[in-house]
Design a protein around this motif. Structure first.
Motif, PDB file in Angstrom:
ATOM      1  N   LEU A   1       0.838  -1.198   0.000  1.00  0.00           N
ATOM      2  CA  LEU A   1       0.000   0.000   0.000  1.00  0.00           C
ATOM      3  C   LEU A   1       0.872   1.246   0.000  1.00  0.00           C
ATOM      4  N   HIS A   2       0.503   2.234  -0.808  1.00  0.00           N
ATOM      5  CA  HIS A   2       1.172   3.529  -0.835  1.00  0.00           C
ATOM      6  C   HIS A   2       0.093   4.569  -0.583  1.00  0.00           C
ATOM      7  N   ASN A   3       0.177   5.250   0.561  1.00  0.00           N
ATOM      8  CA  ASN A   3      -0.856   6.211   0.985  1.00  0.00           C
ATOM      9  C   ASN A   3      -2.236   5.557   1.012  1.00  0.00           C
ATOM     10  N   GLY A   4      -2.305   4.305   1.459  1.00  0.00           N
ATOM     11  CA  GLY A   4      -3.567   3.593   1.581  1.00  0.00           C
ATOM     12  C   GLY A   4      -4.105   3.000   0.296  1.00  0.00           C
ATOM     13  N   LEU A   5      -3.398   3.207  -0.819  1.00  0.00           N
ATOM     14  CA  LEU A   5      -3.843   2.705  -2.125  1.00  0.00           C
ATOM     15  C   LEU A   5      -3.051   1.455  -2.495  1.00  0.00           C
ATOM     16  N   PRO A   6      -3.718   0.325  -2.823  1.00  0.00           N
ATOM     17  CA  PRO A   6      -2.975  -0.882  -3.193  1.00  0.00           C
ATOM     18  C   PRO A   6      -2.298  -0.714  -4.556  1.00  0.00           C
ATOM     19  N   ILE A   7      -0.976  -0.894  -4.582  1.00  0.00           N
ATOM     20  CA  ILE A   7      -0.255  -0.704  -5.839  1.00  0.00           C
ATOM     21  C   ILE A   7       0.537  -1.931  -6.275  1.00  0.00           C
TER      22      ILE A   7
END
Length: 189
Positions: free
Chosen positions: A117-123
């Motif tokens: 997760l990067h800033n809560g976004l799954p990447i």
């Protein structure tokens, strides 16, 4: 952000370039006989899925993004999205088909994966190195094809095509690598 040399970038790393995040699909270090060694990187821009190929000197500095990787359990597929649950907080995370890529074929219910997760976004998503699948269809063994290195094409229950040894028959459960779908061994279950 952490600066790393281009030679140290590996597949799966997330790089920030020009204010956008890119996931590394392929990283290859090239050392020609003459000239400067270079690193050839193939990226996928996370925001829109565009692929980019670039060459860097091995000593060039790249910005590696901070990724919070946590274990999650796979629950189900909802259209073009895959739903996972954090086993500690019970929060559900939805991952798009673009992020999953071809690995989606190996997902099984309750499989534990690592989601970055990067800033809560799954990447990014990392599956276990090996998965078990059933051989649905394969060609019969041809007479005289008994060499120990002989392989034949097979279709697995998840729709992936792979090469298996000649002794494997339809209905057999085998272990394959999730990275490329290659045969490892017969499943021990």
């Amino acid at each position: 952000m952490v600066s790393v040399f281009a030679i140290n970038v590996r597949k799966g790393n997330v790089i920030e370039k020009d204010g956008k995040l890119y996931v590394v699909i392929k990283a290859e270090n090239i050392h020609p006989g003459k000239g400067t060694p270079v690193t050839q990187l193939e990226f996928r821009r996370i925001s829109d899925g565009v692929k980019v190929n670039e060459r860097f000197k091995t000593t060039d500095q790249l910005e590696k993004a901070f990724i919070d990787s946590r274990p999650h359990n796979y629950l189900y597929q909802d259209g073009d999205h895959f739903v996972f649950m954090d086993p500690k907080s019970f929060e559900q995370v939805t991952v798009s088909k673009d992020v999953m890529g071809e690995q989606a074929a190996y997902l099984t219910e309750n499989m534990e994966v690592s989601i970055g997760l990067h800033n809560g976004l799954p990447i990014e998503i990392e599956l276990p190195a090996r998965a078990v699948a059933e051989v649905v269809e394969t060609e019969p063994v041809m007479k005289g094809q008994t060499a120990s290195g002989s392989f034949k094409p097979a279709l697995l229950s998840n729709g992936v095509r792979t090469m298996v040894p000649t002794h494997i028959t339809p209905g057999a459960r085998i272990v394959v690598l999730t990275e490329d779908g290659s045969y490892v061994e017969r499943a021990k279950d």
